[in-house]
Each structure stands twice: as structure tokens, then as C-alpha cells.
Design an enzyme around this catalytic site. Structure first.
Site, PDB file in Angstrom:
ATOM      1  N   LYS A 173       0.836  -1.205   0.000  1.00  0.00           N
ATOM      2  CA  LYS A 173       0.000   0.000   0.000  1.00  0.00           C
ATOM      3  C   LYS A 173       0.869   1.254   0.000  1.00  0.00           C
ATOM      4  CE  LYS A 173      -1.538  -1.662   3.766  1.00  0.00           C
ATOM      5  NZ  LYS A 173      -2.187  -1.960   5.043  1.00  0.00           N
ATOM      6  N   THR A 207      -6.867   3.109   8.255  1.00  0.00           N
ATOM      7  CA  THR A 207      -7.067   2.940   6.797  1.00  0.00           C
ATOM      8  C   THR A 207      -6.670   1.529   6.338  1.00  0.00           C
ATOM      9  OG1 THR A 207      -4.921   3.968   6.481  1.00  0.00           O
ATOM     10  CG2 THR A 207      -6.836   5.355   6.107  1.00  0.00           C
ATOM     11  N   GLY A 208      -5.567   1.026   6.900  1.00  0.00           N
ATOM     12  CA  GLY A 208      -5.085  -0.303   6.490  1.00  0.00           C
ATOM     13  C   GLY A 208      -6.051  -1.402   6.900  1.00  0.00           C
ATOM     14  N   CYS A 209      -6.573  -1.289   8.129  1.00  0.00           N
ATOM     15  CA  CYS A 209      -7.547  -2.291   8.614  1.00  0.00           C
ATOM     16  C   CYS A 209      -8.787  -2.262   7.730  1.00  0.00           C
ATOM     17  CB  CYS A 209      -7.966  -1.974  10.051  1.00  0.00           C
ATOM     18  SG  CYS A 209      -6.616  -1.974  11.218  1.00  0.00           S
TER      19      CYS A 209
HETATM   20  N1  ATP Z   1      -4.123  10.379   2.359  1.00  0.00           N
HETATM   21  C1  ATP Z   1      -4.580   9.395   1.579  1.00  0.00           C
HETATM   22  N2  ATP Z   1      -5.275   9.679   0.466  1.00  0.00           N
HETATM   23  C2  ATP Z   1      -5.770   8.709  -0.340  1.00  0.00           C
HETATM   24  N3  ATP Z   1      -5.595   7.372  -0.071  1.00  0.00           N
HETATM   25  C3  ATP Z   1      -4.898   7.029   1.019  1.00  0.00           C
HETATM   26  C4  ATP Z   1      -4.360   8.009   1.906  1.00  0.00           C
HETATM   27  N4  ATP Z   1      -3.722   7.358   2.934  1.00  0.00           N
HETATM   28  C5  ATP Z   1      -3.867   6.048   2.677  1.00  0.00           C
HETATM   29  N5  ATP Z   1      -4.553   5.830   1.539  1.00  0.00           N
HETATM   30  C6  ATP Z   1      -4.952   4.536   0.989  1.00  0.00           C
HETATM   31  O1  ATP Z   1      -5.518   3.806   2.068  1.00  0.00           O
HETATM   32  C7  ATP Z   1      -5.155   2.433   2.005  1.00  0.00           C
HETATM   33  C8  ATP Z   1      -4.425   2.040   3.280  1.00  0.00           C
HETATM   34  O2  ATP Z   1      -3.070   2.418   3.146  1.00  0.00           O
HETATM   35  P1  ATP Z   1      -2.077   2.810   4.307  1.00  0.00           P
HETATM   36  O3  ATP Z   1      -0.736   2.803   3.694  1.00  0.00           O
HETATM   37  O4  ATP Z   1      -2.549   4.066   4.970  1.00  0.00           O
HETATM   38  O5  ATP Z   1      -2.301   1.612   5.329  1.00  0.00           O
HETATM   39  P2  ATP Z   1      -1.748   1.430   6.793  1.00  0.00           P
HETATM   40  O6  ATP Z   1      -0.545   2.282   7.003  1.00  0.00           O
HETATM   41  O7  ATP Z   1      -1.576  -0.037   6.967  1.00  0.00           O
HETATM   42  O8  ATP Z   1      -2.917   1.966   7.725  1.00  0.00           O
HETATM   43  P3  ATP Z   1      -3.118   1.763   9.355  1.00  0.00           P
HETATM   44  O9  ATP Z   1      -1.810   1.275   9.899  1.00  0.00           O
HETATM   45  O10 ATP Z   1      -3.535   3.077   9.909  1.00  0.00           O
HETATM   46  O11 ATP Z   1      -4.215   0.778   9.512  1.00  0.00           O
HETATM   47  C9  ATP Z   1      -4.319   2.297   0.740  1.00  0.00           C
HETATM   48  O12 ATP Z   1      -5.156   1.890  -0.323  1.00  0.00           O
HETATM   49  C10 ATP Z   1      -3.770   3.694   0.519  1.00  0.00           C
HETATM   50  O13 ATP Z   1      -3.448   3.935  -0.835  1.00  0.00           O
HETATM   51  C1  HMH Z   2      -5.901  -3.014  17.366  1.00  0.00           C
HETATM   52  C2  HMH Z   2      -5.219  -2.336  16.222  1.00  0.00           C
HETATM   53  N1  HMH Z   2      -5.006  -3.048  15.090  1.00  0.00           N
HETATM   54  C3  HMH Z   2      -4.405  -2.466  14.024  1.00  0.00           C
HETATM   55  C4  HMH Z   2      -3.998  -1.150  14.080  1.00  0.00           C
HETATM   56  C5  HMH Z   2      -3.345  -0.563  12.831  1.00  0.00           C
HETATM   57  O1  HMH Z   2      -2.715   0.549  12.942  1.00  0.00           O
HETATM   58  C6  HMH Z   2      -4.230  -0.435  15.293  1.00  0.00           C
HETATM   59  N2  HMH Z   2      -3.875   0.868  15.432  1.00  0.00           N
HETATM   60  N3  HMH Z   2      -4.850  -1.061  16.339  1.00  0.00           N
END
Ligand code: ATP
Ligand code: HMH
Length: 276
Positions: A173, A207-209
């Protein structure tokens, strides 16, 4: 109704973890279930405490669900330690659900470690090969591979390394890029690019979750991996566009608005009754 299961940690402020996953399943019209691996005391500013659930209790939760209910897709999130990873791997091997999305959660957006330092190896060895797709963000891909990521080319290189480790499909991502976010999918043969427009907000907690549970929801409904990602990107984009400035730190995404928007979109194309 199709079903999806999240195996993850609880986030008390409900922007990430189990709570985000269940909201996402609900918004997709999929029946959501949960196996809790840890309870975090967490808000938009950070993680105040973590208490892990025993591996035995994690196994009992998994047995309770799989011996009773057909699970169409599984999303795996926070797994804090080796024992929990071993238990989850053993049970997923035993019950062998069709679709498993692994979000290899390591560090929260607020910078707190959610995966023990000695747990990464077992996650990669035992769990990774069982999964349909793994969805690391850039820092997670760097920890998994040791390859520093500064460009799309570095992301592609990392995809190949993770494929060699035994993953079937990898989606790295691009949320952490400084440019517009590009997510890259690799299936061992070729790359697919999911290009987004950066939304300028600090509120990206979870966002990732949300993305991984949206992919799992779409897989549960029978969509291909690629189509599941396209649809999940639409969902997360609306949820980030309307993210919430609650709390003093990194606020959560907005699932309510995503459902509302989705229903309106579906109304327009005449699919309202089936999906909402
Ligand atoms: N500011 C943004 N604008 C548009 N899309 C975004 C933005 N931030 C994240 N995304 C999208 O959201 C999705 C999750 O990506 P991200 O890299 O933020 O995951 P993450 O770091 O694992 O999130 P978290 O750890 O908070 O759960 C991806 O599809 C990414 O492209
Ligand atoms: C419990 C939990 N799972 C996943 C994330 C991902 O950032 C978070 N902040 N907390």
C-alpha cells in the site's frame, strides 16, 4: 448471507482493529464475526496499553466459529506474539477457509509497536504461505524484506522478495508515499497498479484495517482478488474523504458516509435492493 471473520486486536477508539473490520463488513452487507487476539487501550493520540488474549482462548474462539459456521473470508490483523501466531496458523491450516487476507500489522499510525520483535519470523514462516493475499504498508514491507522503499521500483522489488518468501499475492500500500498513493499488486507473474489521489487529511487512523477488511468482504461475495481491491479502494477513498476530526490526534475514517454514498451510487445503477 455471506460471512467474514476478523482475527485481530480491539481498538478502544474503534478507528482500527476489530471495530473497523466489523463496521466494514456490515457496510458491505456481509455478516461479520470476530476472534479477538488482544485488547488495546487506544485513542487518536496513541496506544496506552495492550493486553494479549491467551493463545488457548484465541484457539477456542476459532474453534467456536469454524465448527459451526461457514466462513467465506478471513481477515487477519494484529497478532501480538509467537504463541498467538502459531495458534492462528494451526487453526487456519486445519479449517482451510477459501479466502484469507493478511494485514501484517506491526506499528500503529501513532508509532506504537503492535507485533513483538521476535514474532515476525514465525508470521512469515507459518502464516504467510496460507494466505490468499498479504497487504503490508511501506514500513511493514521494509521490515519484512529489509529493502528500503523510496520509489515505485523499490515497492516492486519488495513485492518480489515477499513472493519468494511464500506469499501468493502481495499488495504493497502506498499510503506512506509522499506522492499520490499507489498500491501495487504482484501475483508472481505481473504487477497491477491501483492509483489514488492523495486526500489531504491527518485523519487516517485505521485505513489499512479498513482496506483489508473491505478486500475480505468483496472476496466473501465472490469477486476476484483484483476486483475486490478496486472496490475496496473505492470504499476507503470515500471513508478517508469524509474522515472524522474527533479526538486530538489522528482521527478515524468514516464508514457511515461510505455506506450512504455506496447506497446512493447503487441506487443510481439500480442495484440498491441487492446490496444495501
Ligand atoms: N491520504 C490518503 N489519500 C488517499 N488514499 C490514502 C491516503 N492514505 C492512505 N490511503 C490509501 O488507504 C489504504 C491504506 O493504506 P495505508 O498505507 O494508509 O495503510 P496502513 O498504514 O496499513 O494503515 P493503518 O496502519 O492506519 O491501519 C491504501 O489503499 C492507501 O493507498
Ligand atoms: C488493534 C489495532 N489493530 C491495528 C492497528 C493498525 O494501525 C491499530 N492501530 N490497532
Amino acid at each position: 448471507m455471506r460471512t467474514a471473520l476478523t482475527i485481530a486486536g480491539s481498538d478502544s477508539c474503534a478507528g482500527a482493529g476489530i471495530q473497523a473490520d466489523l463496521k466494514t463488513f456490515y457496510a458491505h452487507g456481509v455478516y461479520g464475526m470476530s476472534v479477538i487476539t488482544a485488547v488495546t487501550a487506544q485513542n487518536t493520540k496513541g496506544v496506552i496499553g495492550i493486553e494479549n488474549i491467551s493463545a488457548d482462548m484465541v484457539e477456542k474462539q476459532l474453534d467456536a466459529i469454524f465448527t459451526d459456521i461457514k466462513v467465506d473470508a478471513v481477515k487477519v490483523g494484529m497478532l501480538s506474539n509467537r504463541d498467538i501466531i502459531k495458534s492462528v496458523s494451526r487453526k487456519l491450516k486445519k479449517y482451510s477457509p477459501d479466502n484469507i487476507v493478511l494485514d501484517p500489522v506491526m506499528v500503529s499510525k501513532s508509532g506504537h509497536t503492535l507485533l513483538g520483535p521476535d514474532a515476525k519470523d514465525i508470521l512469515l514462516k507459518e502464516l504467510l504461505p496460507l494466505c490468499t493475499i498479504v497487504t503490508p504498508n511501506i514500513p511493514e514491507a521494509e521490515v519484512i524484506t529489509g529493502v528500503t522503499i523510496n520509489s515505485i521500483n523499490d515497492m516492486k522489488k519488495s513485492c518480489k522478495v515477499i513472493f519468494e518468501m511464500g506469499a501468493k499475492m502481495i499488495l504493497i500500500k502506498g499510503g506512506h508515499l509522499s506522492t499520490d498513493p499507489v498500491d501495487i499488486l504482484f501475483d508472481g507473474k505481473g504487477f497491477k497498479y491501483f492509483i489514488g489521489k492523495r486526500i489531504h487529511t491527518k485523519n487516517t487512523h485505521g485505513t489499512g484495517c479498513t482496506l483489508s477488511s473491505a478486500i475480505a468482504s468483496n472476496l466473501a461475495k465472490g469477486y476476484s482478488v483484483e476486483k475486490s481491491i478496486v472496490k475496496a479502494k473505492e470504499y476507503i477513498t470515500i471513508a478517508i474523504q469524509n474522515s472524522l476530526s474527533i479526538g486530538k490526534g489522528i482521527g478515524p475514517t468514516n464508514h457511515f458516509y461510505s455506506i450512504y454514498k455506496k447506497c446512493n451510487m447503487l441506487k443510481e445503477i439500480g442495484e440498491f435492493k441487492n446490496e444495501c
